[in-house]
Design a protein around this motif. Structure first.
Motif, short mmCIF file in Angstrom:
data_model
loop_
_atom_site.label_atom_id
_atom_site.label_comp_id
_atom_site.label_asym_id
_atom_site.label_seq_id
_atom_site.Cartn_x
_atom_site.Cartn_y
_atom_site.Cartn_z
N LEU A 212 6.63 6.80 2.11
CA LEU A 212 6.25 8.16 2.45
C LEU A 212 6.46 9.10 1.26
O LEU A 212 5.66 10.02 1.04
N ALA A 215 3.50 8.77 -0.99
CA ALA A 215 2.34 9.42 -0.39
C ALA A 215 2.44 10.94 -0.50
O ALA A 215 1.47 11.62 -0.84
N LEU A 216 3.62 11.48 -0.23
CA LEU A 216 3.81 12.93 -0.31
C LEU A 216 3.68 13.43 -1.74
O LEU A 216 3.20 14.54 -1.98
N VAL A 219 0.01 13.64 -2.34
CA VAL A 219 -0.53 14.77 -1.58
C VAL A 219 -0.26 16.08 -2.32
O VAL A 219 -1.12 16.96 -2.42
N ARG A 235 -5.69 16.68 1.33
CA ARG A 235 -4.33 16.27 1.73
C ARG A 235 -4.38 15.12 2.74
O ARG A 235 -3.69 14.10 2.58
N GLU A 236 -5.21 15.27 3.76
CA GLU A 236 -5.31 14.23 4.79
C GLU A 236 -5.89 12.93 4.24
O GLU A 236 -5.44 11.83 4.58
N LEU A 239 -3.23 11.07 2.28
CA LEU A 239 -2.27 10.42 3.18
C LEU A 239 -2.86 9.14 3.76
O LEU A 239 -2.17 8.11 3.86
#
Length: 245
Positions: A212, A215-216, A219, A235-236, A239
């Motif tokens: 995570l 991924a962040l 993003v 952003r989506e 992710l």
């Protein structure tokens, strides 16, 4: 699916820690430039800047902090903006490094290119932030920019001067004293990752902390691109790229 109220409350409360730590870093950057600014207004305007950044393309609302310093301390807008630029670059360096390293573990050949792009972006931002004093590039670039805007008249000359002052302001930050600001960056990034992990846990999403965090990081980098308002869509999509099975 219902989330855990306690974990969601903890995630929301971590925003306070992130803003306070980043406001301290931003104030320290200004002090290194000889701009005296109290912590309380720095924290207030940092929070306002974060709110405006969340709803503007490329998070440009973040530069409202520079307008506040320009008004309160009567310093040039370019000089005030240089601390905001450095503040963003420090986040970008760390996040791009994490995203680049993590991308190597994604399946498919595209992962290698993503990893290389992330690491190159981190290297470029770090070089620009830390090497300007030794190479003199920022100072020479400032002189060229002022000259380029000159033919546009007084408005062009003023714009060139402010851009040059912003680049020149970065020169004053590229020294060993920047180390404490780097520590603050690491702390704020870690808290940001913890915040995302708390949200994921509250929703019952089975994802590891490292996965995570990568991924962040990606993003956060893509949200800096002035493509959509508040990073909606980019952003989506990022992710999904990092977290889809």
């Amino acid at each position: 699916r219902r989330g855990s109220p306690a974990l969601l409350a903890a995630a929301a409360g971590s925003n306070v820690i992130i803003i306070l730590v980043k406001a301290w870093r931003w104030r320290r950057l200004m002090l290194m430039q000889g701009i005296g600014y109290s912590y309380a207004p720095a924290a207030r305007y940092y929070a306002i800047g974060c709110a405006l950044a969340a709803w503007t393309p490329g998070r440009l609302g973040d530069f409202s902090k520079a307008l506040a310093v320009h008004r309160d301390r009567r310093v040039g807008l370019g000089r005030a903006a240089s601390s905001v630029i450095a503040d963003r670059l420090m986040d970008a360096v760390v996040l791009a490094m994490i995203a680049g390293v993590g991308a190597f573990f994604l399946p498919g050949a595209a992962a290698v290119w993503l990893a290389i792009a992330g690491l190159l972006a981190a290297a470029a931002a770090g070089w620009f932030l830390f090497r300007t004093t030794r190479t003199g590039m920022a100072r020479r670039s400032a002189e060229r920019l002022v000259g380029a805007f000159g033919p546009m008249g007084k408005m062009g000359r003023d714009a060139g001067t402010e851009v040059g002052a912003a680049l020149d302001g970065l020169v004053s930050l590229a020294r060993p004293a920047l180390g404490l600001s780097a520590v603050a960056t690491a702390v704020s990034v870690l808290v940001t990752f913890l915040q995302g992990y708390l949200v994921a846990r509250s929703l019952g999403i089975p994802v590891g902390f490292w996965t995570l965090s990568v991924a962040l990081s990606a993003v956060s980098i893509t949200s800096l691109l002035p493509v959509t308002v508040a990073g909606f869509g980019t952003r989506e999509g990022t992710l999904l790229l990092f977290l889809s099975p």
